[in-house]
Write a protein that holds these residues in place. Structure first.
Motif, PDB file in Angstrom:
ATOM      1  N   UNK A  33       0.797  -1.218   0.000  1.00  0.00           N
ATOM      2  CA  UNK A  33       0.000   0.000   0.000  1.00  0.00           C
ATOM      3  C   UNK A  33       0.831   1.269   0.000  1.00  0.00           C
ATOM      4  N   UNK A  34       2.117   1.173   0.187  1.00  0.00           N
ATOM      5  CA  UNK A  34       2.969   2.359   0.240  1.00  0.00           C
ATOM      6  C   UNK A  34       3.348   2.884  -1.142  1.00  0.00           C
ATOM      7  N   UNK A  35       3.068   2.130  -2.193  1.00  0.00           N
ATOM      8  CA  UNK A  35       3.429   2.579  -3.534  1.00  0.00           C
ATOM      9  C   UNK A  35       2.687   3.857  -3.913  1.00  0.00           C
ATOM     10  N   UNK A  36       1.401   3.920  -3.573  1.00  0.00           N
ATOM     11  CA  UNK A  36       0.628   5.136  -3.851  1.00  0.00           C
ATOM     12  C   UNK A  36       1.177   6.321  -3.075  1.00  0.00           C
ATOM     13  N   UNK A  37       1.549   6.090  -1.813  1.00  0.00           N
ATOM     14  CA  UNK A  37       2.142   7.159  -1.001  1.00  0.00           C
ATOM     15  C   UNK A  37       3.455   7.632  -1.609  1.00  0.00           C
ATOM     16  N   UNK A  38       4.258   6.695  -2.096  1.00  0.00           N
ATOM     17  CA  UNK A  38       5.547   7.048  -2.684  1.00  0.00           C
ATOM     18  C   UNK A  38       5.361   7.866  -3.964  1.00  0.00           C
ATOM     19  N   UNK A  39       4.424   7.467  -4.819  1.00  0.00           N
ATOM     20  CA  UNK A  39       4.164   8.224  -6.046  1.00  0.00           C
ATOM     21  C   UNK A  39       3.615   9.617  -5.727  1.00  0.00           C
ATOM     22  N   UNK A 122       3.058  10.559 -13.308  1.00  0.00           N
ATOM     23  CA  UNK A 122       3.863   9.641 -12.508  1.00  0.00           C
ATOM     24  C   UNK A 122       3.677   8.231 -13.056  1.00  0.00           C
ATOM     25  N   UNK A 123       4.727   7.649 -13.584  1.00  0.00           N
ATOM     26  CA  UNK A 123       4.648   6.292 -14.120  1.00  0.00           C
ATOM     27  C   UNK A 123       4.358   5.303 -13.008  1.00  0.00           C
ATOM     28  N   UNK A 124       3.637   4.251 -13.343  1.00  0.00           N
ATOM     29  CA  UNK A 124       3.325   3.193 -12.390  1.00  0.00           C
ATOM     30  C   UNK A 124       1.954   3.319 -11.771  1.00  0.00           C
ATOM     31  N   UNK A 125       1.345   4.473 -11.858  1.00  0.00           N
ATOM     32  CA  UNK A 125      -0.009   4.655 -11.319  1.00  0.00           C
ATOM     33  C   UNK A 125      -0.984   3.888 -12.212  1.00  0.00           C
ATOM     34  N   UNK A 127      -3.928   4.747 -13.165  1.00  0.00           N
ATOM     35  CA  UNK A 127      -4.390   5.719 -14.151  1.00  0.00           C
ATOM     36  C   UNK A 127      -3.527   6.975 -14.003  1.00  0.00           C
ATOM     37  N   UNK A 128      -2.490   7.128 -14.834  1.00  0.00           N
ATOM     38  CA  UNK A 128      -1.571   8.259 -14.685  1.00  0.00           C
ATOM     39  C   UNK A 128      -2.243   9.631 -14.752  1.00  0.00           C
ATOM     40  N   UNK A 129      -3.427   9.727 -15.368  1.00  0.00           N
ATOM     41  CA  UNK A 129      -4.113  11.021 -15.413  1.00  0.00           C
ATOM     42  C   UNK A 129      -4.594  11.455 -14.036  1.00  0.00           C
ATOM     43  N   UNK A 130      -4.642  10.517 -13.069  1.00  0.00           N
ATOM     44  CA  UNK A 130      -5.052  10.845 -11.703  1.00  0.00           C
ATOM     45  C   UNK A 130      -3.854  11.126 -10.806  1.00  0.00           C
ATOM     46  N   UNK A 131      -2.667  11.197 -11.399  1.00  0.00           N
ATOM     47  CA  UNK A 131      -1.437  11.486 -10.664  1.00  0.00           C
ATOM     48  C   UNK A 131      -0.565  12.345 -11.582  1.00  0.00           C
ATOM     49  N   UNK A 132      -1.056  13.561 -11.887  1.00  0.00           N
ATOM     50  CA  UNK A 132      -0.488  14.367 -12.964  1.00  0.00           C
ATOM     51  C   UNK A 132      -0.250  15.811 -12.530  1.00  0.00           C
ATOM     52  N   UNK A 133       0.899  16.329 -12.961  1.00  0.00           N
ATOM     53  CA  UNK A 133       1.197  17.756 -12.823  1.00  0.00           C
ATOM     54  C   UNK A 133       0.918  18.394 -14.175  1.00  0.00           C
ATOM     55  N   UNK A 134       0.190  19.512 -14.162  1.00  0.00           N
ATOM     56  CA  UNK A 134      -0.107  20.236 -15.392  1.00  0.00           C
ATOM     57  C   UNK A 134       0.476  21.640 -15.279  1.00  0.00           C
ATOM     58  N   UNK A 135       1.271  22.017 -16.276  1.00  0.00           N
ATOM     59  CA  UNK A 135       1.860  23.354 -16.339  1.00  0.00           C
ATOM     60  C   UNK A 135       1.298  24.042 -17.565  1.00  0.00           C
ATOM     61  N   UNK A 136       0.674  25.193 -17.350  1.00  0.00           N
ATOM     62  CA  UNK A 136       0.152  25.993 -18.458  1.00  0.00           C
ATOM     63  C   UNK A 136       0.896  27.319 -18.466  1.00  0.00           C
ATOM     64  N   UNK A 137       1.428  27.687 -19.620  1.00  0.00           N
ATOM     65  CA  UNK A 137       2.222  28.906 -19.735  1.00  0.00           C
ATOM     66  C   UNK A 137       1.489  30.121 -19.182  1.00  0.00           C
ATOM     67  N   UNK A 138       2.286  31.090 -18.760  1.00  0.00           N
ATOM     68  CA  UNK A 138       1.752  32.328 -18.214  1.00  0.00           C
ATOM     69  C   UNK A 138       1.099  33.164 -19.306  1.00  0.00           C
TER      70      UNK A 138
END
Length: 156
Positions: A33-39, A122-125, A127-138
């Motif tokens: 169960x710690x894999x989700x915490x680590x990601x 984050x690879x390994x999740x 559904x990677x779309x539920x563990x995602x950083x999104x950067x949108x230009x200024x």
């Protein structure tokens, strides 16, 4: 004269195996169960890197007043005073280069979103779309939009 043999009895060996089996049955699910915490922790760390890189390059832009910005040997293209969302390291890199995020080393997937955004999954999740950083230009006169949608459940 009585000869004593040293060693374990069959009962003692069986009891040790049973105890080890019980410990394994209890401990294994906790470690799995710690894999989700680590990601999630990795995502929060990368989020901090992206925010810091954005702020530092913006400060360098304000101090120098020129673009592109050179940061630790990398040349960062700027849009409205902040790093652009370019995800592929070309002549002028974008936010992923400024934050020193390398897909192969950080175990992430970097994807361009049109010409003004980039996602870092984050690879390994599951559904990677539920563990995602999104950067949108200024946009003009504003800071970039930097969002991490990760949760323990989403990053599992």
């Amino acid at each position: 004269m009585i000869k004593r043999q040293a060693g374990f009895t069959l009962i003692e060996l069986i009891m040790v195996i049973v105890i080890l089996g019980i410990l394994a049955a209890v401990a294994l699910p906790r470690f799995a169960g710690l894999q989700g915490d680590a990601r999630l922790a990795k995502g929060n760390g990368l989020l901090g890197s992206v925010r810091a890189a954005s702020a530092l390059t913006h400060a360098a832009f304000l101090a120098r007043g020129t673009t592109p910005i050179a940061v630790e040997g990398a040349t960062i293209a700027m849009v409205n005073g902040y790093p652009d969302a370019e995800s592929i390291a070309t002549v002028n890199g974008g936010i992923t280069v400024a934050a020193n995020i390398i897909a192969a080393n950080d175990l992430v997937t970097i994807t361009a979103v049109g010409t003004t955004g980039v996602t870092i999954d984050m690879n390994g999740a599951t559904d990677p779309t539920l563990c995602r950083i999104t950067y949108t230009e200024a946009a003009a006169g504003a800071a970039p939009n930097i969002v991490f949608n990760g949760t323990v459940a989403g990053c599992t």
